[in-house]
Write a protein that holds these residues in place. Structure first.
Motif, short mmCIF file in Angstrom:
data_model
loop_
_atom_site.label_atom_id
_atom_site.label_comp_id
_atom_site.label_asym_id
_atom_site.label_seq_id
_atom_site.Cartn_x
_atom_site.Cartn_y
_atom_site.Cartn_z
N UNK A 67 0.80 -1.23 0.00
CA UNK A 67 0.00 0.00 0.00
C UNK A 67 0.84 1.28 0.00
N UNK A 68 2.15 1.16 0.20
CA UNK A 68 3.02 2.32 0.13
C UNK A 68 2.90 3.29 1.29
N UNK A 69 2.30 2.89 2.40
CA UNK A 69 2.07 3.82 3.49
C UNK A 69 2.88 3.59 4.74
N UNK A 70 3.98 2.85 4.63
CA UNK A 70 4.79 2.56 5.82
C UNK A 70 5.95 3.55 5.93
N UNK A 71 5.91 4.40 6.97
CA UNK A 71 6.94 5.39 7.22
C UNK A 71 7.87 4.88 8.31
N UNK A 98 -1.44 5.71 6.43
CA UNK A 98 -0.05 5.58 6.83
C UNK A 98 0.06 4.86 8.17
N UNK A 99 1.26 4.32 8.38
CA UNK A 99 1.67 3.80 9.68
C UNK A 99 3.13 4.18 9.82
N UNK A 124 -5.59 10.17 18.67
CA UNK A 124 -6.12 8.94 18.12
C UNK A 124 -5.16 8.23 17.18
N UNK A 125 -3.87 8.46 17.37
CA UNK A 125 -2.87 7.88 16.47
C UNK A 125 -2.04 6.79 17.12
N UNK A 126 -2.32 6.46 18.37
CA UNK A 126 -1.48 5.52 19.09
C UNK A 126 -1.40 4.15 18.42
N UNK A 127 -2.39 3.79 17.60
CA UNK A 127 -2.33 2.50 16.91
C UNK A 127 -1.62 2.60 15.55
N UNK A 128 -1.26 3.81 15.14
CA UNK A 128 -0.59 4.00 13.84
C UNK A 128 0.83 4.52 13.98
N UNK A 142 15.74 -5.02 8.70
CA UNK A 142 14.34 -5.36 8.41
C UNK A 142 13.46 -4.11 8.44
N UNK A 143 13.73 -3.21 9.36
CA UNK A 143 12.94 -1.97 9.44
C UNK A 143 13.09 -1.16 8.16
N UNK A 144 14.33 -1.00 7.71
CA UNK A 144 14.56 -0.27 6.45
C UNK A 144 13.92 -0.99 5.27
N UNK A 145 14.07 -2.32 5.23
CA UNK A 145 13.56 -3.10 4.10
C UNK A 145 12.04 -2.98 3.96
N UNK A 146 11.35 -2.85 5.08
CA UNK A 146 9.89 -2.78 5.03
C UNK A 146 9.32 -1.37 4.92
N UNK A 147 10.19 -0.37 4.83
CA UNK A 147 9.72 1.01 4.77
C UNK A 147 9.48 1.46 3.34
N UNK A 148 8.47 2.28 3.18
CA UNK A 148 8.22 2.92 1.89
C UNK A 148 8.86 4.30 1.84
N UNK A 149 8.88 4.95 2.99
CA UNK A 149 9.44 6.29 3.10
C UNK A 149 10.21 6.39 4.41
N UNK A 150 11.40 6.95 4.35
CA UNK A 150 12.16 7.24 5.57
C UNK A 150 12.01 8.73 5.83
#
Length: 169
Positions: A67-71, A98-99, A124-128, A142-150
């Motif tokens: 989905x491209x929304x992982x920061x 985003x998350x 209301x963002x504590x889950x994101x 792994x964190x870098x590999x799964x990120x869409x945007x840093x």
């Protein structure tokens, strides 16, 4: 000079920094900009201030998410790194998918971390927005590999090693 909120200065920081630089046989800066700042703000011999630009090994291209929304934010969770600015920006964009995971030590400014968590909960963002703590080695890979945007909302960086690491991916 230390981390302090706007308009405040860490007492004695400049004097301590000046004493350390004056006593050092050599000083290594991470960039020409940092070297110039040291020479501009401290009475040190320019021949004793050197630049050794940080680098990183190449890494596999990050795969990201469908989905491209992982920061991803990689930094010590502290005022000078700007996590409060990031929280404000994310809260302003809560309608987007985003998350964000903020990887970094949580023990440097515990009151700041507690306030961020309180503000995230109130918005209301504590889950994101997650603050899992520091990560190194394969966990950080792994964190870098799964990120869409840093993202790096830092109030100031002498080099920005996180950007270098992200570009390597």
């Amino acid at each position: 000079l230390g981390a302090a909120p706007p308009g405040q200065r860490v007492p004695g920081a400049r004097e301590r920094e000046r004493a350390v630089l004056g006593a050092a046989h050599a000083t290594v800066a991470t960039s020409e900009w940092s070297r110039a700042l040291i020479l501009r703000t401290h009475p040190v011999d320019a021949a004793r201030v050197h630049v050794a630009a940080p680098g990183t090994d190449a890494a596999p291209v990050a795969s990201g998410t469908p989905d491209g929304g992982h920061l991803l934010c990689v930094a010590t969770v502290a005022w000078h790194k700007g996590h409060d600015l990031l929280l404000t920006a994310l809260a302003d964009n809560d309608g987007l998918p985003w998350r964000c995971v903020c990887v970094g030590p949580l023990d440097r400014e515990p009151a700041f971390v507690a306030d961020l968590r309180r503000r995230a909960d109130a918005a209301g963002l504590d889950d994101r927005l997650a603050f899992p703590g520091a990560a190194t080695g394969s966990a950080l890979d792994r964190a870098y590999a799964g990120a869409d945007i840093v993202v790096l909302p830092s109030r100031g960086e002498t080099h920005g090693m996180v950007v270098t690491e992200a570009l390597a991916r």
